[in-house]
Design a protein around this motif. Structure first.
Motif, short mmCIF file in Angstrom:
data_model
loop_
_atom_site.label_atom_id
_atom_site.label_comp_id
_atom_site.label_asym_id
_atom_site.label_seq_id
_atom_site.Cartn_x
_atom_site.Cartn_y
_atom_site.Cartn_z
N ASP A 1 -2.38 -32.51 -26.67
CA ASP A 1 -1.35 -31.71 -26.01
C ASP A 1 -1.60 -31.57 -24.51
N GLY A 2 -2.18 -32.60 -23.90
CA GLY A 2 -2.42 -32.54 -22.46
C GLY A 2 -2.93 -33.87 -21.92
N ALA A 3 -2.99 -33.99 -20.61
CA ALA A 3 -3.47 -35.21 -19.97
C ALA A 3 -4.97 -35.35 -20.16
N PRO A 4 -5.50 -36.58 -20.16
CA PRO A 4 -6.95 -36.79 -20.27
C PRO A 4 -7.69 -36.09 -19.13
N LEU A 5 -8.93 -35.76 -19.40
CA LEU A 5 -9.74 -35.03 -18.43
C LEU A 5 -11.09 -35.72 -18.30
N ALA A 6 -11.48 -36.03 -17.06
CA ALA A 6 -12.79 -36.64 -16.80
C ALA A 6 -13.76 -35.56 -16.33
N ALA A 7 -15.01 -35.65 -16.77
CA ALA A 7 -16.02 -34.65 -16.40
C ALA A 7 -17.38 -35.31 -16.33
N LYS A 8 -18.23 -34.77 -15.46
CA LYS A 8 -19.60 -35.26 -15.37
C LYS A 8 -20.44 -34.78 -16.55
N LEU A 9 -20.11 -33.60 -17.07
CA LEU A 9 -20.88 -33.01 -18.16
C LEU A 9 -19.94 -32.31 -19.13
N VAL A 10 -20.16 -32.51 -20.42
CA VAL A 10 -19.42 -31.82 -21.46
C VAL A 10 -20.40 -30.93 -22.22
N VAL A 11 -20.09 -29.63 -22.28
CA VAL A 11 -20.94 -28.68 -23.00
C VAL A 11 -20.31 -28.41 -24.36
N GLY A 12 -21.03 -28.73 -25.41
CA GLY A 12 -20.55 -28.48 -26.76
C GLY A 12 -20.86 -27.06 -27.17
N ALA A 13 -19.86 -26.19 -27.07
CA ALA A 13 -20.00 -24.79 -27.48
C ALA A 13 -18.94 -24.50 -28.53
N ASP A 14 -18.73 -25.47 -29.42
CA ASP A 14 -17.59 -25.44 -30.35
C ASP A 14 -18.01 -25.22 -31.80
N GLY A 15 -19.09 -24.48 -32.00
CA GLY A 15 -19.40 -24.00 -33.34
C GLY A 15 -20.18 -24.95 -34.22
N ALA A 16 -20.45 -24.48 -35.44
CA ALA A 16 -21.30 -25.22 -36.37
C ALA A 16 -20.72 -26.58 -36.73
N HIS A 17 -19.39 -26.68 -36.78
CA HIS A 17 -18.75 -27.95 -37.11
C HIS A 17 -18.33 -28.66 -35.82
N SER A 18 -19.25 -28.75 -34.88
CA SER A 18 -18.98 -29.19 -33.52
C SER A 18 -18.40 -30.60 -33.44
N PHE A 19 -17.19 -30.69 -32.84
CA PHE A 19 -16.59 -31.99 -32.55
C PHE A 19 -17.42 -32.73 -31.51
N VAL A 20 -17.87 -32.00 -30.50
CA VAL A 20 -18.64 -32.62 -29.42
C VAL A 20 -19.94 -33.21 -29.95
N ARG A 21 -20.63 -32.47 -30.82
CA ARG A 21 -21.88 -32.97 -31.39
C ARG A 21 -21.66 -34.26 -32.16
N GLY A 22 -20.61 -34.28 -32.96
CA GLY A 22 -20.33 -35.49 -33.72
C GLY A 22 -19.94 -36.66 -32.84
N ALA A 23 -19.10 -36.39 -31.82
CA ALA A 23 -18.65 -37.46 -30.93
C ALA A 23 -19.80 -38.03 -30.12
N ALA A 24 -20.81 -37.22 -29.84
CA ALA A 24 -21.97 -37.68 -29.07
C ALA A 24 -23.00 -38.38 -29.96
N GLY A 25 -22.75 -38.39 -31.26
CA GLY A 25 -23.66 -39.07 -32.18
C GLY A 25 -24.96 -38.32 -32.42
#
Length: 317
Positions: free
Chosen positions: A79-103
């Motif tokens: 629901d939005g345009a892509p976003l580029a970042a130097k650092l992504v902080v995974g603060a998205d809970g026990a079922h973390s999308f960020v953790r899974g995406a980072a392998g």
């Protein structure tokens, strides 16, 4: 953010009373003895989340994909345009999308318990005192709220939690009153009960190139010591310090930089997880000799002022 929390949903904890499965075993902490105004604050999760969202000006995007590159990370949203970042902080809970995406793999284990949560009006003033009972595996906590209400967190075996979750509010209030030995008088239901399965989780790494994990995305512990949120806040504090102290021109997503954060947090997280897991095992043991030892331990700790102050300072850190 703290200032935006409604005053009628925030309460200070000025003392704590902890009871063993023997009513003669107890441990007491008092803010006055520690030279502070309060030991902790109790804030309802819904009020805290509303304050956090208001600080983000209502921004809510649903991430679909995370790509980690040499120069930046790219997040794609439904629901939005892509976003580029130097650092992504995974603060998205026990079922973390960020953790899974980072392998980043994680070790998970069920405690075979469910946390039953509800609010009650109490017949006697709570005096801003938090109460906790260890009940041979189950753990009951009654935490002060404004308006002579308390918030209950009752960690119960799965079958018992299912039974408790299905009874009426009045019946649950009676059960809680008996389990708490009527210490707050007659309890009256102030909210429906909700339940949350309890699990232990430990991410195998806290960082990856352009990714850092904090809070429940990195570690989940049993709520018996009330330290889950504190651990997450300490993660944020350590990560912020590492980023603020980086060398001029150093990329914030550089894995070598992020490892400083990982090293700084490894020992405190391991120590807290080990201590809580040991307490869970100790108070879950169905053995008369172990029961006498743990109750004697509570009473002994209660008489050791220096040790009590150390424990209070650690919990408040």
């Amino acid at each position: 953010m703290w200032q935006s929390l409604p005053a009628d949903r925030v309460a200070r904890v000025e003392a704590m009373r902890i009871f063993g499965d023997d009513s003669r075993a107890s441990l007491e902490f008092d803010a006055y003895d520690a030279g502070v105004r309060e030991l902790a604050w109790i804030v309802e999760d819904s009020a805290l989340q509303r304050a956090l969202w208001s600080g983000l000006s209502g921004l809510a995007l649903h991430c679909q994909r995370l790509e980690l590159g040499a120069e930046h990370a790219l997040l794609s949203f439904s629901d939005g345009a892509p976003l580029a970042a130097k650092l992504v902080v995974g603060a998205d809970g026990a079922h973390s999308f960020v953790r899974g995406a980072a392998g980043i793999a994680a070790r998970e284990r069920s405690f075979r318990q469910v946390a039953l949560v509800a609010n009650f009006y109490c017949g006697k003033p709570h005096g801003n005192v938090a109460h906790q009972w260890f009940q041979g595996g189950a753990v009951l906590a009654l935490l002060p709220l404004p308006g002579e209400q308390v918030s209950m967190v009752w960690s119960l075996p799965e079958a018992e939690a299912k039974r408790m979750g299905e009874i009426s509010g009045d019946a649950l209030a009676s059960e809680v009153g008996r389990a708490s030995q009527g210490i707050l008088g007659t309890l009256t239901a102030a909210s429906p009960a909700r339940s949350f399965p309890l699990q232990r989780l430990a991410a195998r790494r806290l960082v990856a190139p352009r990714v850092a994990l904090v809070g429940d995305a990195a570690h989940v512990v049993h709520p018996l010591a009330g330290q889950g949120l504190n651990l997450g806040l300490q993660d944020v504090r350590a990560l912020s310090a590492v980023i603020a102290g980086r060398e001029p021109g150093r990329d914030t997503g550089d894995e070598r930089l992020l490892r400083r954060y990982e090293r700084r947090r490894a020992e405190p997280i391991l120590a807290m997880d080990g201590a809580i897991s040991a307490l869970f095992a100790l108070y879950g043991a169905d053995n008369a000799i172990v029961g006498r030892v743990r109750n004697a331990g509570l009473n002994l700790t209660n008489r050791m002022t220096v040790l009590k102050n150390l424990l209070m300072r650690q919990a408040m850190n």
